[in-house]
Design a protein around this motif. Structure first.
Motif, short mmCIF file in Angstrom:
data_model
loop_
_atom_site.label_atom_id
_atom_site.label_comp_id
_atom_site.label_asym_id
_atom_site.label_seq_id
_atom_site.Cartn_x
_atom_site.Cartn_y
_atom_site.Cartn_z
N UNK A 172 0.86 -1.16 -0.03
CA UNK A 172 -0.09 0.10 0.06
C UNK A 172 0.95 1.25 0.08
N UNK A 173 0.39 2.09 -0.93
CA UNK A 173 1.21 3.54 -1.18
C UNK A 173 2.83 3.47 -1.49
N UNK A 174 3.26 2.01 -1.83
CA UNK A 174 4.61 1.92 -2.33
C UNK A 174 4.47 2.15 -3.94
N UNK A 175 5.70 2.89 -4.59
CA UNK A 175 5.85 3.26 -5.62
C UNK A 175 6.46 1.78 -6.33
N UNK A 176 5.98 1.18 -7.41
CA UNK A 176 6.29 0.26 -7.85
C UNK A 176 6.73 0.52 -9.64
N UNK A 177 7.80 0.11 -10.21
CA UNK A 177 8.07 0.25 -11.46
C UNK A 177 8.06 -1.10 -12.16
N UNK A 178 7.27 -1.48 -13.05
CA UNK A 178 6.97 -2.70 -13.95
C UNK A 178 7.62 -2.50 -15.09
N UNK A 197 -0.75 0.00 -4.59
CA UNK A 197 0.68 0.58 -4.93
C UNK A 197 0.49 1.61 -6.02
N UNK A 198 1.33 2.69 -6.18
CA UNK A 198 1.39 3.60 -7.28
C UNK A 198 2.53 2.95 -8.47
N UNK A 199 1.61 2.58 -9.29
CA UNK A 199 2.50 1.67 -10.65
C UNK A 199 2.69 2.46 -11.78
N UNK A 200 4.08 2.58 -12.18
CA UNK A 200 4.56 3.01 -13.25
C UNK A 200 5.00 1.90 -14.28
N UNK A 201 4.58 1.96 -15.35
CA UNK A 201 4.98 0.82 -16.29
C UNK A 201 6.21 1.47 -17.33
N UNK A 202 7.39 0.78 -17.56
CA UNK A 202 8.19 1.10 -18.50
C UNK A 202 8.22 0.08 -19.54
N UNK A 203 8.02 0.65 -20.77
CA UNK A 203 7.74 -0.32 -21.95
C UNK A 203 8.32 0.49 -23.35
N UNK A 204 9.09 -0.38 -24.02
CA UNK A 204 9.75 0.13 -25.17
C UNK A 204 8.70 0.49 -26.04
N UNK A 205 7.88 -0.89 -26.28
CA UNK A 205 6.66 -0.87 -27.40
C UNK A 205 5.67 0.52 -27.45
N UNK A 206 5.62 1.54 -28.05
CA UNK A 206 4.66 2.49 -27.84
C UNK A 206 3.20 2.10 -27.87
N UNK A 207 2.83 0.93 -28.50
CA UNK A 207 1.63 0.58 -28.32
C UNK A 207 1.36 -0.01 -27.14
N UNK A 208 2.03 -0.90 -26.61
CA UNK A 208 1.81 -1.64 -25.25
C UNK A 208 1.98 -0.43 -24.37
N UNK A 209 2.58 0.70 -24.44
CA UNK A 209 2.87 1.58 -23.73
C UNK A 209 1.74 2.45 -23.60
N UNK A 210 1.16 2.60 -24.60
CA UNK A 210 -0.58 3.13 -24.67
C UNK A 210 -1.53 2.31 -24.03
#
Length: 510
Positions: A172-178, A197-210
């Motif tokens: 809870x309330x942790x920042x998680x980078x996937x 959790x506060x989730x941020x997604x790192x993704x190279x593919x712009x489609x998946x990022x969208x």
């Protein structure tokens, strides 16, 4: 292994694998032993090649099966056994890589084909396409049932169990980078977000990022994660061998003190090897000390200008399910190996071209039919009775309901009937994963509820009597004080099912 058992029962009379020789190269688990028993029950002979991380005890059990020979994954063993093999079932291209390294040395049957169960193995075969595949490949890794059950559910749940239980982390309330938004990354993001959790997604593919952005997550290009790393409590790599974007030691140095890096990908390339080599050295005017913890993890210590911090790399040298995670559960492996068995039954190697083939929809439907129970979960004119298992507790006793075979929906939650002695008291505890509902049958009790993250905060006492019900959200600590006059009896339903690993004992409120 109910699905494997049903496939064997449906096909045993015809012995569809009679005369076949199968070379199995997977991890030595109870599920693997069950698969080999199923293959031999349908008439085949099996040569088993245990891969790294395999348990010696289980390997011994497999070797004791009639008609099974256990050999090591060496060129000599492959040279000896490959000519008589009709089907290979492998993990990570471990047998085929030996063959591809020196194909002139080996001979194999014209109709030989291999079933590859991992994404990393399929990537290996894809890299071999330019020079030409030596024999057909069936892509079990991308079978829809396997992908959805294993990648989207089992692996993310294993990560959650690892973080919450073994690493004692409250999400809870942790920042998680996937890192990566494939099926594993989507499952990890969903579970972490559901736990606050506060989730941020790192993704190279712009489609998946969208797509990740449309699901409500903050996103960043994997090439630009440096500025994000400094704010993260947890980084989970869900990429196949890092996809060329391994976390560098300099990037790990950017992370906050006490941060965790979890390797949940499909290989060993998620973290650069520099961050895994034990020792002490100077880099960028910082003293770096890397220590192996002996539990599949590595601690990176950094000291610079009098400041110190550590970052723990979890499952550093091997992917999560092969390292210190809970691994893929037997019920998921039951389905995965059932697809492999159905492929062996239904696929004729002589009809396959030297290319990578998807598992046929007819095969997946056959396994799905074996997985699903008859209508309403019961055979006609039959009522399935579950078992009640008695367990003694310091405060009294409980009867745990064990669902009957053929009622899988009942395994999505757990049910117990708890009897508290008059005046008995439980320890204060909470569950990070499960939610509970108390349905009072008789007697009375006071149930104290509080937030363990704020022991000086508000606490409430609920007085419950026969006919009362009380819901306890996940993460809320609670303690039962049974009434002094008579036994307090209630039914407790937990969803997801109760687990001792999901039981935490905080300090009592002030």
């Amino acid at each position: 292994m109910a699905v494997l058992d049903r496939l064997v029962a449906d096909n045993a009379a015809s012995a569809p694998l009679a005369g076949k020789s199968v070379l199995v190269c997977t991890h030595a688990t109870t599920a693997t032993s069950k698969l080999i028993m199923a293959v031999t029950a349908l008439g085949a002979t099996v040569t088993y090649v245990p891969v790294s991380y395999s348990g010696e005890g289980v390997v011994g059990d497999i070797g004791n099966n009639s008609g099974v020979v256990v050999v090591e994954a060496t060129p000599d063993a492959v040279h000896l056994n490959l000519p008589s093999t009709d089907i290979i079932l492998e993990d990570g291209m471990r047998i085929s890589r030996i063959v591809y390294d020196n194909p002139e040395k080996y001979r194999w049957k014209e109709h030989l084909y291999t079933i590859e169960q991992t994404t990393s193995g399929i990537h290996g075969f894809e890299r071999s396409i330019k020079s030409g595949l030596l024999y057909p490949v069936v892509n079990l890794a991308e079978a829809e049932m396997k992908r959805e059950m294993e990648n989207s559910a089992a692996t993310p749940e294993s990560i959650l169990s690892l973080l919450v239980s073994r690493e004692s982390l409250t999400l809870s309330r942790k920042r998680v980078l996937v890192m990566g938004y494939g099926s594993v990354g989507r499952g990890v993001s969903r579970l972490c977000a559901s736990h606050g959790s506060v989730v941020t997604v790192a993704e190279e593919d712009p489609v998946r990022r969208a797509v990740a952005a449309s699901h409500g997550y903050m996103t960043v290009d994997v090439l630009g994660i440096d500025t994000s790393l400094a704010h993260q409590d947890v980084v989970v790599s869900c990429t196949p061998n890092g996809n060329g974007h391994s976390l560098e030691l300099e990037q790990i140095m950017l992370m906050k003190n006490g941060a965790l890096v979890v390797n949940a990908g499909t290989g060993t390339g998620e973290v650069t090897r520099d961050a895994l080599a034990p020792g002490s050295y100077e880099k960028n005017r910082a003293t770096i000390t890397i220590t192996e913890n002996g539990d599949g993890c590595v601690t990176c210590g950094f000291e610079k200008m009098g400041m110190r911090k550590t970052v723990r790399i979890v499952c550093s040298a091997t992917p999560l399910n092969l390292g210190c995670g809970a691994g893929t559960t037997d019920d998921v492996m039951d389905v995965v190996f059932a697809i492999a068995l159905a492929t062996m039954i239904g696929v004729d190697g002589q009809q396959l071209s030297n290319s990578i083939h998807n598992v046929g929809t007819d095969i997946e439907k056959q396994v799905a039919t074996a997985l699903l129970p008859p209508k309403y979960g019961l055979a006609p004119n039959h009522i399935a009775e579950g078992d009640l298992v008695r367990e003694e507790r310091p405060w009294g006793r409980l009867f745990r309901f064990v669902p009957a075979e053929g009622t899988p929906a009942l395994t999505r939650f757990s049910t117990v009937r708890a009897s508290f002695d008059p005046g008995a008291t439980t320890e204060g505890h909470y569950h990070a994963v499960s939610e509970e509902a108390y349905l009072v049958e008789s007697g009375s009790a006071d149930i104290l509820v509080w937030d363990p993250k704020d022991p000086k905060g508000e606490r409430k006492t609920y007085h419950v009597v026969a006919g009362s019900h009380l819901s306890i959200p996940r993460g809320m600590a609670h303690r039962v004080f049974a009434g002094p006059a008579e036994e307090f009896v209630c039914v407790i339903v937990a969803s997801p099912p109760f687990s001792f690993w999901d039981q935490f004992f905080p300090k009592l409120p002030v």
